[in-house]
Design a protein around this motif. Structure first.
Motif, short mmCIF file in Angstrom:
data_model
loop_
_atom_site.label_atom_id
_atom_site.label_comp_id
_atom_site.label_asym_id
_atom_site.label_seq_id
_atom_site.Cartn_x
_atom_site.Cartn_y
_atom_site.Cartn_z
N GLY A 88 0.78 -1.21 0.00
CA GLY A 88 0.00 0.00 0.00
C GLY A 88 0.81 1.26 0.00
O GLY A 88 1.89 1.34 -0.60
N LEU A 89 0.29 2.27 0.67
CA LEU A 89 0.92 3.59 0.67
C LEU A 89 2.31 3.56 1.29
O LEU A 89 3.20 4.28 0.86
CB LEU A 89 0.02 4.57 1.43
CG LEU A 89 0.44 6.03 1.40
CD1 LEU A 89 0.52 6.54 -0.03
CD2 LEU A 89 -0.53 6.88 2.21
N VAL A 90 2.51 2.70 2.30
CA VAL A 90 3.83 2.59 2.92
C VAL A 90 4.87 2.22 1.88
O VAL A 90 5.94 2.83 1.80
CB VAL A 90 3.81 1.56 4.06
CG1 VAL A 90 5.22 1.31 4.58
CG2 VAL A 90 2.92 2.03 5.19
N ALA A 91 4.56 1.24 1.06
CA ALA A 91 5.51 0.79 0.03
C ALA A 91 5.78 1.91 -0.96
O ALA A 91 6.92 2.12 -1.38
CB ALA A 91 4.98 -0.44 -0.68
N SER A 92 4.73 2.64 -1.36
CA SER A 92 4.92 3.68 -2.36
C SER A 92 5.80 4.81 -1.85
O SER A 92 6.59 5.38 -2.59
CB SER A 92 3.56 4.24 -2.82
OG SER A 92 3.01 5.10 -1.85
N LEU A 93 5.68 5.12 -0.57
CA LEU A 93 6.44 6.24 -0.03
C LEU A 93 7.87 5.86 0.34
O LEU A 93 8.77 6.71 0.30
CB LEU A 93 5.73 6.81 1.20
CG LEU A 93 4.37 7.46 0.94
CD1 LEU A 93 3.78 7.98 2.25
CD2 LEU A 93 4.49 8.59 -0.07
N LEU A 94 8.09 4.61 0.70
CA LEU A 94 9.41 4.20 1.18
C LEU A 94 10.30 3.60 0.10
O LEU A 94 11.50 3.44 0.33
CB LEU A 94 9.26 3.19 2.32
CG LEU A 94 8.58 3.71 3.59
CD1 LEU A 94 8.58 2.62 4.66
CD2 LEU A 94 9.24 4.98 4.11
N SER A 95 9.75 3.30 -1.06
CA SER A 95 10.57 2.73 -2.12
C SER A 95 11.47 3.81 -2.73
O SER A 95 11.25 5.01 -2.54
CB SER A 95 9.69 2.14 -3.23
OG SER A 95 9.00 3.16 -3.92
N ALA A 96 12.48 3.38 -3.48
CA ALA A 96 13.41 4.33 -4.10
C ALA A 96 12.70 5.27 -5.07
O ALA A 96 13.14 6.40 -5.28
CB ALA A 96 14.52 3.56 -4.82
N ARG A 97 11.61 4.79 -5.66
CA ARG A 97 10.84 5.60 -6.61
C ARG A 97 9.54 6.10 -6.01
O ARG A 97 8.58 6.42 -6.70
CB ARG A 97 10.54 4.78 -7.87
CG ARG A 97 11.78 4.42 -8.68
CD ARG A 97 11.42 3.54 -9.87
NE ARG A 97 10.42 4.16 -10.73
CZ ARG A 97 10.69 5.04 -11.68
NH1 ARG A 97 11.95 5.42 -11.89
NH2 ARG A 97 9.74 5.55 -12.43
N GLY A 98 9.52 6.19 -4.68
CA GLY A 98 8.27 6.52 -3.99
C GLY A 98 7.63 7.81 -4.45
O GLY A 98 6.42 7.85 -4.71
N CYS A 99 8.41 8.88 -4.57
CA CYS A 99 7.80 10.16 -4.94
C CYS A 99 7.31 10.14 -6.38
O CYS A 99 6.31 10.79 -6.72
CB CYS A 99 8.76 11.31 -4.70
SG CYS A 99 10.22 11.34 -5.75
N LEU A 100 7.97 9.36 -7.25
CA LEU A 100 7.52 9.26 -8.64
C LEU A 100 6.21 8.49 -8.72
O LEU A 100 5.30 8.84 -9.48
CB LEU A 100 8.59 8.58 -9.48
CG LEU A 100 9.95 9.28 -9.52
CD1 LEU A 100 10.95 8.44 -10.32
CD2 LEU A 100 9.84 10.67 -10.12
N THR A 101 6.09 7.43 -7.92
CA THR A 101 4.85 6.65 -7.88
C THR A 101 3.70 7.50 -7.38
O THR A 101 2.59 7.48 -7.93
CB THR A 101 5.03 5.42 -6.98
OG1 THR A 101 6.09 4.62 -7.48
CG2 THR A 101 3.75 4.59 -6.94
N LEU A 102 3.96 8.28 -6.33
CA LEU A 102 2.92 9.15 -5.78
C LEU A 102 2.52 10.22 -6.79
O LEU A 102 1.34 10.53 -6.94
CB LEU A 102 3.41 9.78 -4.48
CG LEU A 102 2.39 10.64 -3.73
CD1 LEU A 102 1.13 9.83 -3.44
CD2 LEU A 102 3.00 11.16 -2.44
N ALA A 103 3.50 10.78 -7.49
CA ALA A 103 3.20 11.79 -8.51
C ALA A 103 2.26 11.21 -9.56
O ALA A 103 1.28 11.85 -9.97
CB ALA A 103 4.48 12.29 -9.16
N ARG A 104 2.52 9.99 -10.00
CA ARG A 104 1.68 9.38 -11.03
C ARG A 104 0.27 9.09 -10.51
O ARG A 104 -0.70 9.14 -11.26
CB ARG A 104 2.35 8.13 -11.58
CG ARG A 104 3.61 8.48 -12.36
CD ARG A 104 4.27 7.31 -13.03
NE ARG A 104 5.38 7.77 -13.85
CZ ARG A 104 5.92 7.08 -14.84
NH1 ARG A 104 5.42 5.88 -15.14
NH2 ARG A 104 6.92 7.56 -15.54
N GLY A 105 0.17 8.82 -9.23
CA GLY A 105 -1.15 8.69 -8.63
C GLY A 105 -1.92 9.99 -8.67
O GLY A 105 -3.12 10.01 -8.93
#
Length: 254
Positions: free
Chosen positions: A46-63
């Motif tokens: 979930g959100l934890v994975a998206s924020l803590l991964s190396a590409r977290g901010c890019l994943t969040l931006a695409r969301g």
């Protein structure tokens, strides 16, 4: 995540702006969960994975992009680089068109870069990304050799739903050719005039090189100065590494 500005409504307010950010986080979480489950089954989801991964901010931006864009919207990739972001934006616009009634207008994507090689790479990625969509679904695409410090006059004030920045230099390109603090601040100021109500700006900053440090600080200050009654600003930034990329999102509330 750090709120730069406190919005006028209380935290329980479920305004359209607050709902947009909530939905974007959920979209990012779903995307990150799929990636995490495929590559790292034992990782948090979930959100934890998206924020803590190396590409977290890019994943969040695409969301954020996925939640913000509607059928017929205009999106601007101000720094298209290798074309990955432009391809994602074009795909979202095409998907929105495919979900809308046949009479709905198709979207429009304007992508800018000052390097011909970047536009060539973007064109190739767009061709690949839109291959499975019909002509009636594909957005109108304009690839322009243009500095991101300003925008082409074909973009009318109040007409744009989303402006996207992926700052720094072209990956695998000339690292001396990078976006600058001065140019990006001018661009952000211009972008605020282009956005419609409910429109959004996302900016990924890279403070890993000297100009990137200056630019990241300038971007932070520029967003912080926005009128808190008209804008809601969110920063998603790792606190343990000042040189790591981070995401800033600005929503025009009124």
């Amino acid at each position: 995540a750090e709120l730069l500005q406190r919005a006028a409504p209380p935290p329980t307010d479920r305004s359209a702006g607050a709902q947009l950010l909530t939905n974007a986080a959920a979209a990012a979480a779903a995307s990150a969960t799929r990636v995490t489950q495929a590559a790292q089954p034992a990782s948090p989801g979930g959100l934890v994975a998206s924020l803590l991964s190396a590409r977290g901010c890019l994943t969040l931006a695409r969301g954020v992009w996925s939640d913000a864009l509607r059928p017929g919207d205009i999106a601007v990739d101000a720094t298209c680089g290798n074309g990955n972001d432009a391809a994602e934006l074009a795909t979202i616009l095409a998907r929105r068109a495919s979900e809308a009634p046949a009479s709905s207008a198709v979207g429009r994507l304007v992508a800018l870069d000052i390097q011909p090689a970047a536009l060539d790479a973007t064109r190739a990625r767009l061709d690949d990304a839109l291959r499975d969509f019909g002509a009636a679904e594909r957005p109108h695409v304009e690839l322009l050799l243009h500095d991101h410090a300003s925008f082409p006059p074909s973009l009318a004030p109040g007409s744009v739903r989303l402006v996207v920045y992926n700052l720094g230099y072209l990956p695998h390109g000339d690292h001396s050719r990078t976006t600058t603090a001065e140019g990006t601040v001018r661009s952000l100021q211009a972008a605020t005039e282009l956005l419609c109500v409910g429109g959004m700006i996302t900016a990924v900053s890279y403070p890993a090189h000297p100009e990137g440090v200056r630019e990241a600080a300038a971007v932070h200050d520029a967003f912080a100065r926005l009128d808190k009654h008209r804008w809601r600003v969110l920063v998603c930034r790792p606190s343990q590494n000042e040189r790591e990329k981070f995401l800033t999102v600005a929503l025009r509330r009124c």
